[in-house]
Design a protein around this motif. Structure first.
Motif, mmCIF file in Angstrom:
data_model
loop_
_atom_site.group_PDB
_atom_site.id
_atom_site.type_symbol
_atom_site.label_atom_id
_atom_site.label_comp_id
_atom_site.label_asym_id
_atom_site.label_seq_id
_atom_site.Cartn_x
_atom_site.Cartn_y
_atom_site.Cartn_z
ATOM 1 N N SER A 154 -3.706 3.591 1.251
ATOM 2 C CA SER A 154 -4.779 2.774 0.488
ATOM 3 C C SER A 154 -3.903 1.729 -0.284
ATOM 4 N N LEU A 155 -4.844 0.673 -0.600
ATOM 5 C CA LEU A 155 -4.409 -0.490 -1.273
ATOM 6 C C LEU A 155 -4.273 -0.256 -2.799
ATOM 7 N N TRP B 254 0.674 -1.122 0.110
ATOM 8 C CA TRP B 254 0.055 0.105 0.079
ATOM 9 C C TRP B 254 1.045 1.212 0.027
ATOM 10 N N THR C 258 -9.929 0.493 2.403
ATOM 11 C CA THR C 258 -9.968 -0.473 1.303
ATOM 12 C C THR C 258 -10.728 0.283 0.152
ATOM 13 N N TRP D 114 6.053 2.982 -1.148
ATOM 14 C CA TRP D 114 5.519 2.010 -0.764
ATOM 15 C C TRP D 114 5.687 1.106 0.293
ATOM 16 N N PRO E 178 -6.266 -5.535 3.441
ATOM 17 C CA PRO E 178 -5.586 -4.321 3.613
ATOM 18 C C PRO E 178 -4.700 -4.362 5.003
ATOM 19 N N HIS F 200 -3.641 -5.518 -6.906
ATOM 20 C CA HIS F 200 -3.001 -6.559 -5.563
ATOM 21 C C HIS F 200 -4.064 -7.820 -5.898
#
Length: 627
Positions: free
Chosen positions: A108-109, A95, A130, A144, A124, A113
């Motif tokens: 946030s994701l 994320w 999410t 990241w 998440p 993914h």
């Protein structure tokens, strides 16, 4: 030599009838004895399992047992290396974290993914929202953060941020090791037939130490992938040379069990790999720990000899005599026990020039090349369809996964492989190599066809309102068929490699093993290819391999049976491996297939051969009487 050629051209190599020729004075000309052909060699020396191995005591000698043990120990290190990709290149949850003006973090994701290979859960991080739907802007991130499920704090993906637009580099890194294995098997197999098994083993160990430790010092993913290719190339040389040495050390009754012990030790490496990763915590340390045990194999230069069987088959009798004396000294044997006279016969042939053969010579054979091709196709099909069953069980979508835990998925796959090897032992012991391979291939075909056909039918009925079926029923059937398919396909791949090692003559066993192991590598290569294409064409991929299983079932019937048979030493020996019925014929019933003594040229019977073998002229090529 010119006289011999003219004689062969005029009379087919047979002496012409009539009195001996006379000169002008009427005196008879004395016939000059023709020396035996240079290729003729004592049959006693070429019968390794029947004469040389019993003289050395078989596996009863302590030195032979020590050598077999030395071929088992590296299997643990090989298991670590083969399954390292599951940890070094595992796709973690990731994320994006960004700081606002007050120093608070939000995240946030990222999209995409859920498009992973289904090896674990998709969720998440705690406390982070999410998003309902992702877009390309979410991949525009400066930092990241990752949650790695494989026991490591950092792996290759998190080291170089191989996510979003760079995710394809992970699959290329997976390609590199497999492609290195494929090329390594093909090339080192031919080299092992030419220079010997021992030099290939020792040089492969040296170079895997160089390339493997350099992998841990990679500065980018391109360097990592390139070095992994060479690491796979050297690993292939170690695997192939140890496999050949192990087979060639054993008498006929112990070959399969000794090979299976090595397989179990390799699986021990697979089971221990998660604990090793949890202890190392960093991918660079893990890579170094995996490679460093190969340092112990440098001692093999001193303690491990060349394959005596290969030396005898290639007519290197001087080196063979020295090695036989080493065996007798290590085993404290008395040379007077040489009842069949192996050593005296060896001394007569000691001046003979070595005769080495390349795998390309198999193209000119009638039966041998077909047997090798059939087993290569079986190996390719077994390992290729194994990925299809794995995808079906784990699910090519996250909602289809049977578990949501990396370790549960990993040990499920390892447990199925272990159960498959355990089942192979009694099945092959009872049915033989060909019967066991046929049984496991039939199970693979049934599981594949039922999964493709029956599940689609269940899916159609489950859509009817009054059918009483749900999607959960379909998923349970899919899981059951996948487990059976993975179980049987793993046995097919492993048994195909072992079968090929047995029926391939010693002079080209390295090349034959290289071909079948490379075919297995191509089968494994389908997994990262499907992942690179985001599982597109998955159904067609499964259908193609299902059709291959049906073809393989027919082709397996053409193979000979090698259980309790002596290993073929040269190409003519390999040609004399004939097909036999799966079930023994009844008493008084004439067999429809040829025995070794009745094997003749397919083009017809030679007159001289028919007379010498006591075969009547009205006997056809299949052993039946002509009308």
């Amino acid at each position: 030599m010119a006289i011999d050629r003219r004689r062969e051209a005029g009379g087919g190599g047979r002496p012409l009838p009539g009195p001996p020729p006379a000169n002008a004075a009427g005196a008879e000309i004395q016939a000059v004895p023709v020396p035996p052909p240079a290729a003729a060699c004592s049959p006693l020396l070429l019968d390794y399992d029947g004469s040389v191995l019993p003289f050395l005591g078989g596996l009863g000698g302590g030195y032979q047992r020590t050598l077999v043990l030395l071929t088992w120990v590296p299997a643990l290190f090989i298991g670590f290396s083969k399954f390292s990709d599951s940890f070094l290149l595992d796709q973690p949850d990731f994320w994006c974290r960004e700081a606002d003006g007050q120093g608070n973090w939000s995240g946030s994701l990222a999209p995409g993914h859920a498009n992973r290979s289904g090896n674990g859960s998709i969720f998440p991080p705690p406390g982070l929202p999410t998003p309902a739907g992702g877009n390309a802007s979410e991949c525009d991130c400066h930092e990241w953060h990752y949650r790695i499920r494989a026991g490591l704090v950092q792996n290759v993906v998190s080291k170089w941020d191989l996510v979003c637009d760079s995710a394809w580099k992970v699959h290329i890194a997976k390609f590199s090791l497999l492609v290195g294995l494929i090329f390594g098997h093909l090339i080192t197999g031919c080299i092992a037939d030419w220079v010997g098994r021992r030099p290939v083993l020792l040089f492969s160990v040296i170079f895997i130490l160089v390339f493997g430790l350099t992998v841990a010092l990679s500065v980018n993913v391109t360097m990592f992938s390139t070095l992994r290719f060479f690491e796979g190339f050297c690993l292939a040389g170690i695997v192939l040379s140890l496999y050949a040495l192990r087979i060639e050390l054993c008498p006929p009754g112990h070959r399969f069990m000794i090979t299976m012990v090595a397989s179990f030790i390799e699986m021990a490496g697979q089971f221990l790999m998660p604990g090793l990763a949890a202890l190392c915590r960093d991918w660079q340390v893990l890579q170094a720990v995996i490679i460093c045990p190969f340092l112990l194999m440098l001692l093999y230069w001193v303690i491990f000899p060349e394959s005596l069987r290969w030396l005898m088959a290639t007519q290197q009798f001087e080196a063979s005599k020295e090695l036989i004396l080493q065996f007798t000294h290590k085993n404290r044997m008395n040379t007077e026990s040489d009842i069949k006279g192996v050593v005296p016969e060896l001394e007569k042939e000691i001046t003979r020039r070595p005769k080495k053969v390349c795998i390309v010579k198999v193209v000119g054979t009638r039966n041998l090349w077909k047997n090798i091709v059939v087993l290569c196709v079986n190996s390719l099909t077994g390992y290729g369809i194994h990925h299809c069953f794995a995808k079906s069980m784990m699910g090519h979508e996250a909602k289809m996964a049977i578990t949501h835990n990396f370790y549960a998925d990993y040990y499920t796959m390892a447990g199925i492989a272990l159960a498959s090897c355990l089942a192979m032992c009694p099945v092959v012991g009872f049915l033989g190599r060909r019967g066991g391979l046929l049984l496991f291939m039939i199970l693979t075909a049934l599981a594949s066809l039922l999964q493709l056909g029956l599940l689609n039918l269940i899916g159609k009925y489950s859509q009817l309102p009054d059918s009483g079926m749900s999607d959960s029923v379909k998923d349970k059937f899919s899981t059951a068929f996948s487990i059976v398919g993975m179980f049987s396909s793993h046995a097919v791949g492993s048994l195909s490699v072992f079968f090929c090692a047995e029926i391939t003559p010693t002079v080209i066993r390295g090349g034959g093993l290289g071909l079948v192991l490379a075919s297995a590598g191509f089968g494994r290569l389908t997994a990262p290819i499907m992942e690179l294409h985001n599982q597109k064409g998955y159904f067609l991929h499964h259908v193609i391999f299902a059709c291959c299983t049906l073809i393989c079932i027919i082709c397996i019937l053409l193979l000979p049976e090698s259980k309790n048979q002596n290993l073929p030493e040269n190409i003519p020996d390999g040609e004399h491996y004939t097909r036999q019925p799966l079930l023994p014929h009844k008493k008084g019933e004439q067999p429809l297939l040829l025995t070794n003594s009745e094997l003749k040229d397919y083009s017809g019977l030679h007159d001289s051969a028919a007379v010498s073998d006591g075969i009547s002229e009205n006997t056809t090529a299949n052993g039946m009487k002509s009308m």
